[in-house]
Design an enzyme around this catalytic site. Structure first.
Site, mmCIF file in Angstrom:
data_model
loop_
_atom_site.group_PDB
_atom_site.id
_atom_site.type_symbol
_atom_site.label_atom_id
_atom_site.label_comp_id
_atom_site.label_asym_id
_atom_site.label_seq_id
_atom_site.Cartn_x
_atom_site.Cartn_y
_atom_site.Cartn_z
ATOM 1 N N GLN A 2 -3.566 -24.536 62.479
ATOM 2 C CA GLN A 2 -3.263 -25.515 63.596
ATOM 3 C C GLN A 2 -2.555 -26.859 63.121
ATOM 4 O O GLN A 2 -2.456 -26.875 62.075
ATOM 5 C CB GLN A 2 -4.837 -25.717 64.263
ATOM 6 C CG GLN A 2 -5.486 -26.511 63.168
ATOM 7 C CD GLN A 2 -7.125 -26.539 63.681
ATOM 8 O OE1 GLN A 2 -7.294 -27.798 63.990
ATOM 9 N NE2 GLN A 2 -7.677 -25.338 63.611
ATOM 10 N N HIS A 57 -1.908 -31.096 64.542
ATOM 11 C CA HIS A 57 -2.455 -32.068 65.623
ATOM 12 C C HIS A 57 -1.271 -33.123 65.775
ATOM 13 O O HIS A 57 -0.328 -33.249 64.995
ATOM 14 C CB HIS A 57 -3.566 -32.923 65.100
ATOM 15 C CG HIS A 57 -4.727 -32.044 64.489
ATOM 16 N ND1 HIS A 57 -5.429 -31.238 65.368
ATOM 17 C CD2 HIS A 57 -5.369 -31.960 63.340
ATOM 18 C CE1 HIS A 57 -6.253 -30.752 64.642
ATOM 19 N NE2 HIS A 57 -6.514 -31.160 63.611
ATOM 20 N N GLU A 99 -7.411 -36.269 60.140
ATOM 21 C CA GLU A 99 -8.720 -36.041 59.480
ATOM 22 C C GLU A 99 -8.561 -35.856 58.241
ATOM 23 O O GLU A 99 -7.448 -35.748 57.672
ATOM 24 C CB GLU A 99 -9.157 -34.722 60.463
ATOM 25 C CG GLU A 99 -8.080 -33.445 59.788
ATOM 26 C CD GLU A 99 -8.650 -32.292 60.752
ATOM 27 O OE1 GLU A 99 -8.910 -32.408 61.965
ATOM 28 O OE2 GLU A 99 -8.436 -31.072 60.182
ATOM 29 N N HIS A 150 -2.337 -26.717 58.779
ATOM 30 C CA HIS A 150 -3.365 -26.268 58.113
ATOM 31 C C HIS A 150 -4.619 -25.773 58.554
ATOM 32 O O HIS A 150 -4.365 -25.164 59.883
ATOM 33 C CB HIS A 150 -4.235 -27.648 57.896
ATOM 34 C CG HIS A 150 -4.743 -28.490 59.129
ATOM 35 N ND1 HIS A 150 -3.707 -28.954 59.874
ATOM 36 C CD2 HIS A 150 -6.079 -28.338 59.580
ATOM 37 C CE1 HIS A 150 -4.638 -29.531 60.730
ATOM 38 N NE2 HIS A 150 -5.974 -29.229 60.598
ATOM 39 N N ARG A 188 -2.512 -24.769 68.155
ATOM 40 C CA ARG A 188 -2.852 -23.595 67.317
ATOM 41 C C ARG A 188 -1.502 -22.913 67.014
ATOM 42 O O ARG A 188 -0.662 -22.463 67.765
ATOM 43 C CB ARG A 188 -3.727 -22.825 67.992
ATOM 44 C CG ARG A 188 -5.100 -23.071 67.903
ATOM 45 C CD ARG A 188 -6.260 -22.376 68.483
ATOM 46 N NE ARG A 188 -7.458 -23.105 68.594
ATOM 47 C CZ ARG A 188 -7.808 -24.174 69.731
ATOM 48 N NH1 ARG A 188 -7.079 -24.388 70.683
ATOM 49 N NH2 ARG A 188 -8.942 -24.494 69.477
#
Length: 388
Positions: A96, A98, A133, A256, A275
């Site tokens: 995926q 972001h 993240e 990642h 995804r």
């Protein structure tokens, strides 16, 4: 400050043992994938200040300035800007990426105008926020993070000696790095699914023959996701094995996937995921290609920077969250944790005491802004807060 009761999410990829082992409880036999700590509407933490249990999100909504502090409130609005987690991967997560903040706002607004329900399986943007993240390993932790040099990926694929992979090897060697990565990922994700399934089967068999940690990871992914084009896509990424205490920062557009292990994860408070594969869920190829950053990068394994106070900081370029660690020996002097911003403190080893609350592994405490918080006793805690 308040001891938190937190929800454990039973996603299918979760380990059945890693979180119970940390908490010191018996496994249920069912996957326990993530323990959420924070005020995310999907599963807010709960606390009790004497009038019965309520959610942390409701507590913050009732007094945002008092709970968050004026600086955090002015910077991020009346919400806790991060989500803190224990993540326990017993099987691989989806490959995926972001979006960045501008992409998230644009994508969310476009889908809102199109009238796509928030819970629609083909919806990409659940909110207008970005989702950087950080994952910090508590056990040996395996993952894939960021594109590596295309020549290295070409070498890895060529070593498999699979005829159907040769066109991808040639593409990786024929163009400048960014163009090569874009062309190969596009080709993989738009290939005929029957032909791709056959290629992935051959790739897995060749990986099993060669052996070694990297090829074993690809063979395992093919076992979990037979025929999935994501198995070939991950050969473009850096294969990373973290040791306890090491971390990865994952910024916008960086592909990642986590393969296995237990870690502490912190992220901006968002659900936006695009995804690439290793999933039966929706893959929006055009939108994905718009968001992915086709740049070879070093995975950038982070090790904490120590300070005179004993705080070990994981440095990132993000203000929505700040993660640090304290590893305290028996007899260590008290450490002052009082801050002008809200904090969640998670114990992962020992029995330290925070503000009179003795913690066990897996227990977490919410500390409102400006509330006095002194850490004593032996053990390891992770401290999540914001930069304001």
């Amino acid at each position: 400050m308040d001891r938190l009761t937190n929800t454990i999410r039973p996603y299918a990829w979760g380990s059945t043992t890693l979180i119970p082992e940390l908490l010191g409880i018996d496994p249920t036999g069912r996957p326990q994938a993530e323990m959420w700590m924070g005020a995310h509407p999907g599963a807010p933490s709960r606390l009790d200040r004497g009038a019965g249990e309520t959610s942390l999100s409701d507590v913050i909504a009732a007094d945002p300035a008092g709970e968050l502090g004026r600086a955090a409130l002015a910077r991020f609005g009346p919400r806790l800007p991060f989500l803190f987690k224990l993540l326990a991967a017993g099987a691989p997560l989806s490959l995926q990426v972001h979006p960045d903040l501008a992409q998230a706002k644009e994508g969310y607004e476009n889908e809102e105008r199109a009238g796509i329900p928030l819970d629609a399986p083909h919806r990409n943007y659940k909110d207008a926020n970005h989702k950087p993240e950080l994952i910090c390993a508590l056990t040996p932790f395996e993952g894939l993070c960021g594109f590596r040099d295309p020549e290295e990926s070409a070498r890895v694929l060529a070593a498999l000696e699979v005829d159907s992979l040769k066109p991808y090897v040639d593409l990786l060697r024929a163009h400048p790095a960014e163009a090569a990565l874009r062309e190969v990922l596009t080709a993989v994700l738009t290939a005929d699914r029957h032909e791709m399934a056959a290629t992935v089967t051959e790739l897995a068999a060749a990986c099993t023959r060669l052996g070694g940690a990297q090829y074993e990871a690809y063979a395992s992914l093919a076992h979990h996701f037979p025929g999935d084009p994501g198995v070939l896509a991950v050969t473009l990424l850096n294969h990373v094995q973290l040791q306890p205490g090491e971390a990865l920062f994952l910024g916008a557009g960086v592909p990642h996937a986590y393969i296995g292990g237990l870690g502490v994860e912190i992220m901006a408070n968002s659900d936006n995921v695009l995804r690439c594969g290793l999933t039966p869920k929706h893959v929006d190829v055009p939108e994905l290609l718009r968001v992915v950053r086709f740049e070879p990068t070093d995975p950038g394994v982070l090790r904490p920077e120590a300070s005179p106070t004993g705080e070990e900081l994981y440095e990132t370029p993000i203000d929505e969250f700040r993660l640090s660690r304290f590893v305290r020996a028996e007899g260590a002097a008290p450490t002052e944790l009082t801050a002008a911003t809200p904090q969640i403190v998670l114990c992962t080893a020992g029995n330290p005491t925070l503000g009179g609350l003795t913690l066990t592994p897996g227990e977490a405490v919410f500390v409102p802004a400006e509330e006095r918080a002194e850490l004593t006793g032996a053990g390891t805690v992770f401290r999540a807060t914001v930069v304001a």
